[in-house]
Design a protein around this motif. Structure first.
Motif, PDB file in Angstrom:
ATOM      1  N   LEU A  22       0.853  -1.184   0.000  1.00 56.80           N
ATOM      2  CA  LEU A  22       0.000   0.000   0.000  1.00 56.80           C
ATOM      3  C   LEU A  22       0.892   1.238   0.000  1.00 56.80           C
ATOM      4  N   GLY A  23       0.577   2.146  -0.896  1.00 59.43           N
ATOM      5  CA  GLY A  23       1.292   3.413  -0.922  1.00 59.43           C
ATOM      6  C   GLY A  23       0.631   4.398   0.025  1.00 59.43           C
ATOM      7  N   ALA A  24       1.251   5.525   0.246  1.00 57.70           N
ATOM      8  CA  ALA A  24       0.724   6.570   1.141  1.00 57.70           C
ATOM      9  C   ALA A  24      -0.670   6.986   0.688  1.00 57.70           C
ATOM     10  N   GLY A  25      -1.651   6.920   1.617  1.00 60.07           N
ATOM     11  CA  GLY A  25      -3.024   7.331   1.342  1.00 60.07           C
ATOM     12  C   GLY A  25      -3.819   6.354   0.491  1.00 60.07           C
ATOM     13  N   GLN A  26      -3.236   5.240   0.097  1.00 60.19           N
ATOM     14  CA  GLN A  26      -3.917   4.269  -0.757  1.00 60.19           C
ATOM     15  C   GLN A  26      -4.830   3.389   0.084  1.00 60.19           C
ATOM     16  N   ALA A  27      -6.005   3.024  -0.430  1.00 58.76           N
ATOM     17  CA  ALA A  27      -6.943   2.107   0.220  1.00 58.76           C
ATOM     18  C   ALA A  27      -7.034   0.845  -0.621  1.00 58.76           C
ATOM     19  N   LEU A  28      -7.271  -0.267   0.033  1.00 57.90           N
ATOM     20  CA  LEU A  28      -7.381  -1.546  -0.670  1.00 57.90           C
ATOM     21  C   LEU A  28      -8.561  -2.297  -0.101  1.00 57.90           C
ATOM     22  N   ASP A  29      -9.516  -2.643  -0.954  1.00 60.17           N
ATOM     23  CA  ASP A  29     -10.677  -3.431  -0.529  1.00 60.17           C
ATOM     24  C   ASP A  29     -10.314  -4.907  -0.676  1.00 60.17           C
ATOM     25  N   LEU A  30     -10.273  -5.618   0.461  1.00 61.60           N
ATOM     26  CA  LEU A  30      -9.913  -7.040   0.441  1.00 61.60           C
ATOM     27  C   LEU A  30     -11.090  -7.930   0.060  1.00 61.60           C
ATOM     28  N   GLY A  31     -12.299  -7.390   0.047  1.00 58.33           N
ATOM     29  CA  GLY A  31     -13.473  -8.183  -0.309  1.00 58.33           C
ATOM     30  C   GLY A  31     -13.788  -9.220   0.761  1.00 58.33           C
ATOM     31  N   ASP A  32     -14.525 -10.228   0.380  1.00 57.78           N
ATOM     32  CA  ASP A  32     -14.866 -11.310   1.315  1.00 57.78           C
ATOM     33  C   ASP A  32     -13.649 -12.210   1.503  1.00 57.78           C
ATOM     34  N   LEU A  33     -13.313 -12.455   2.767  1.00 62.82           N
ATOM     35  CA  LEU A  33     -12.168 -13.315   3.072  1.00 62.82           C
ATOM     36  C   LEU A  33     -12.680 -14.697   3.473  1.00 62.82           C
ATOM     37  N   PRO A  34     -12.077 -15.759   2.930  1.00 61.44           N
ATOM     38  CA  PRO A  34     -12.578 -17.113   3.203  1.00 61.44           C
ATOM     39  C   PRO A  34     -12.144 -17.634   4.578  1.00 61.44           C
ATOM     40  N   VAL A  35     -13.075 -17.790   5.481  1.00 60.87           N
ATOM     41  CA  VAL A  35     -12.801 -18.439   6.764  1.00 60.87           C
ATOM     42  C   VAL A  35     -13.709 -19.655   6.871  1.00 60.87           C
ATOM     43  N   GLN A  36     -13.134 -20.739   7.360  1.00 69.24           N
ATOM     44  CA  GLN A  36     -13.855 -22.007   7.456  1.00 69.24           C
ATOM     45  C   GLN A  36     -14.022 -22.388   8.928  1.00 69.24           C
ATOM     46  N   PRO A  37     -15.181 -22.950   9.303  1.00 70.54           N
ATOM     47  CA  PRO A  37     -15.337 -23.422  10.690  1.00 70.54           C
ATOM     48  C   PRO A  37     -14.319 -24.518  10.999  1.00 70.54           C
ATOM     49  N   VAL A  38     -13.887 -24.558  12.254  1.00 69.13           N
ATOM     50  CA  VAL A  38     -13.006 -25.626  12.704  1.00 69.13           C
ATOM     51  C   VAL A  38     -13.775 -26.943  12.589  1.00 69.13           C
TER      52      VAL A  38
END
Length: 185
Positions: A22-38
């Motif tokens: 990420l550069g100075a002042g830059q934003a990044l949308d990570l979207g939906d992150l995959p998490v799985q139940p244990v």
């Protein structure tokens, strides 16, 4: 700068994302992150019984039968859950609460008043699997003392006292049991 997102939600497999710049002042949308139940087991259950009589060992007084489930890893076994036995000697461990029970190897340790503590052989439990250990025979101490009726405190000053107890042969073979008492003022 360079950053990496790590998410560790309760009862989910941790997620570690890729390194992002990420550069100075830059934003990044990570979207939906995959998490799985244990992954979780179904249950581990069984029943504690007296090895000689086959009678159930209750978690209530006077037996106070107690069961501990231990998870076994490469360097030994450690606490996973615990419970007193039900009045019919049965017990059951199911996932839930703060200690999820994940697939793997386990042992069950057990104890009861006037019985010899022990543990099962190690066993494996798969995801969603219900394991019934069946009747677990618990060996009695050779002699158990039951139904104790002590002298009332007023007898401490002396006089006759009918102190009673019941001796129980905890073995399959016959035994000659002798009891005596001495009371000194």
């Amino acid at each position: 700068g360079e950053y990496r997102v790590r998410i560790e939600p309760f009862q989910y497999v941790p997620y570690v994302g890729p390194i992002v710049s990420l550069g100075a002042g830059q934003a990044l949308d990570l979207g939906d992150l995959p998490v799985q139940p244990v992954p979780l087991i179904g249950s581990v259950s069984g029943r504690l019984v007296d090895a000689a009589s086959g009678e159930p060992l209750s978690g209530e007084f006077p037996t106070n039968a107690f069961v501990v489930l231990q998870r076994c890893e490469q360097f030994g076994c450690s606490f996973a859950a615990q419970t007193p036995a039900n009045s019919d000697g049965s017990f059951s461990f199911r996932p839930g609460g703060f200690q999820p029970l994940s697939p793997g190897d386990y042992i069950v340790s057990y104890s009861a008043n006037q019985y010899i503590s022990g543990q099962t052989a190690q066993f494996s439990v798969a995801e969603g699997e219900d394991v019934d250990l069946g009747a677990i025979s618990v060996q009695s101490r050779p002699v158990r003392i039951a139904e104790i009726t002590p002298c009332p405190p007023s007898q401490a000053q002396g006089g006759r006292c009918d102190w009673t107890a019941r001796l129980v042969n905890g073995q399959r073979s016959s035994a000659r049991l002798v009891a005596w008492a001495t009371y000194t003022l």
